[in-house]
Design an enzyme around this catalytic site. Structure first.
Site, PDB file in Angstrom:
ATOM      1  CE  LYS A  79       1.701  45.109 -13.669  1.00  0.00           C
ATOM      2  NZ  LYS A  79       2.812  45.866 -13.829  1.00  0.00           N
ATOM      3  CG  ASP A  90       5.236  50.852 -12.071  1.00  0.00           C
ATOM      4  OD1 ASP A  90       5.797  49.949 -12.503  1.00  0.00           O
ATOM      5  OD2 ASP A  90       5.551  51.144 -10.743  1.00  0.00           O
ATOM      6  CE  LYS A 113      -5.110  40.153  -7.840  1.00  0.00           C
ATOM      7  NZ  LYS A 113      -3.873  39.776  -8.496  1.00  0.00           N
TER       8      LYS A 113
HETATM    9  P1  IMP Z   1       5.636  45.939 -12.265  1.00  0.00           P
HETATM   10  O1  IMP Z   1       5.263  45.021 -13.283  1.00  0.00           O
HETATM   11  O2  IMP Z   1       6.992  46.843 -12.408  1.00  0.00           O
HETATM   12  O3  IMP Z   1       4.348  47.178 -12.200  1.00  0.00           O
HETATM   13  O4  IMP Z   1       5.792  45.112 -11.049  1.00  0.00           O
HETATM   14  C1  IMP Z   1       4.665  44.689 -10.448  1.00  0.00           C
HETATM   15  C2  IMP Z   1       5.016  43.804  -9.287  1.00  0.00           C
HETATM   16  O5  IMP Z   1       4.168  43.969  -8.139  1.00  0.00           O
HETATM   17  C3  IMP Z   1       4.885  42.553  -9.676  1.00  0.00           C
HETATM   18  O6  IMP Z   1       5.840  41.971 -10.061  1.00  0.00           O
HETATM   19  C4  IMP Z   1       4.140  41.841  -8.461  1.00  0.00           C
HETATM   20  O7  IMP Z   1       5.394  41.243  -7.780  1.00  0.00           O
HETATM   21  C5  IMP Z   1       3.811  42.716  -7.629  1.00  0.00           C
HETATM   22  N1  IMP Z   1       2.172  43.139  -8.035  1.00  0.00           N
HETATM   23  C6  IMP Z   1       1.447  44.188  -8.581  1.00  0.00           C
HETATM   24  N2  IMP Z   1       0.217  43.752  -8.744  1.00  0.00           N
HETATM   25  C7  IMP Z   1       0.228  42.608  -8.202  1.00  0.00           C
HETATM   26  C8  IMP Z   1      -1.158  41.809  -7.850  1.00  0.00           C
HETATM   27  O8  IMP Z   1      -2.379  42.202  -8.367  1.00  0.00           O
HETATM   28  N3  IMP Z   1      -0.988  40.627  -7.164  1.00  0.00           N
HETATM   29  C9  IMP Z   1       0.472  40.229  -6.915  1.00  0.00           C
HETATM   30  N4  IMP Z   1       1.415  40.661  -7.098  1.00  0.00           N
HETATM   31  C10 IMP Z   1       1.146  42.138  -7.673  1.00  0.00           C
END
Ligand code: IMP
Length: 197
Positions: free
Chosen positions: A13, A69, A175
């Protein structure tokens, strides 16, 4: 060059946000301020979780901070995995476990019912501690076999609308030009520009 601190443990990210923001900013993930920094992502919405992360990081710096998030919402699953995207296959699960769990859950579901969208909510806590939110979405569908080696998370099984390739078959620039994160970042950048005028 100013530094923007990003509340995330996910280096993918941070890299995507750095690429989208360009060289005017240096994006530093929370590890740089405190490698041990932890938070309890117990919100029921992307907004709530983004605020939890931003507030956690704000305890380590007086500077403005940004939190992302994000997750995947599958229509036939009524929005799951949603806020549980990172731990869909259970506590401690990794990207691969989560992706294969989703493929299993969707086994036998026909193509026209595999609509999904990625959601990104950014929370910017400004110098006064006021939260500003920016959202981005990317519509697409879930295929039944992973394809491609780029990106992270559910990228190998997500084909964005208007494309034949999965997010993991597109290069980073491709992307980033259409992603949910890009759309939220564009809104954030517009906010920063207006604010500094
Ligand atoms: P967070 O870090 O709690 O926001 O979790 C986000 C989760 O959503 C990640 O671990 C991925 O599984 C999924 N995710 C969010 N953005 C993406 C993306 O751009 N590509 C693929 N999976 C994503």
């Amino acid at each position: 060059m100013p530094t923007l601190y990003l509340a995330t443990r996910n280096e993918h990210k941070a890299q995507e946000i750095q690429a989208i923001l360009g060289s005017e900013w240096r994006v530093a993930s929370s590890r740089e301020l405190d490698p041990q920094l932890d938070w309890d992502e117990n919100g029921t919405t992307f907004r709530a979780n983004a605020l939890i992360k931003a507030k956690a990081l704000r305890t380590r710096t007086p500077s403005p901070v940004l939190a992302d998030d994000s997750g995947l919402e599958v229509e036939v699953l009524e929005g799951a995995p949603g806020v549980f995207s990172a731990r869909y296959a259970g506590p401690g699960s990794n990207d691969r476990d989560n992706l294969y769990k989703l493929l299993r859950v969707l086994q036998g579901v026909p193509e026209e019912q595999r609509r999904a969208r990625f959601v990104c909510v950014l929370c910017y806590l400004d110098a006064e501690g006021i939260a500003h939110y920016f959202e981005g979405y990317c519509d697409g569908r879930i295929i039944d076999q992973p394809r491609g080696g780029e990106g992270f998370g559910y990228d190998p099984i997500f084909v964005p609308e208007g494309q034949d390739k999965t997010f993991a078959e597109l290069n980073a620039a491709e992307k980033n030009s259409i992603s949910h994160r890009n759309k939220a970042m564009v809104a954030f950048q517009e906010f920063l520009i207006t604010r500094n005028q």
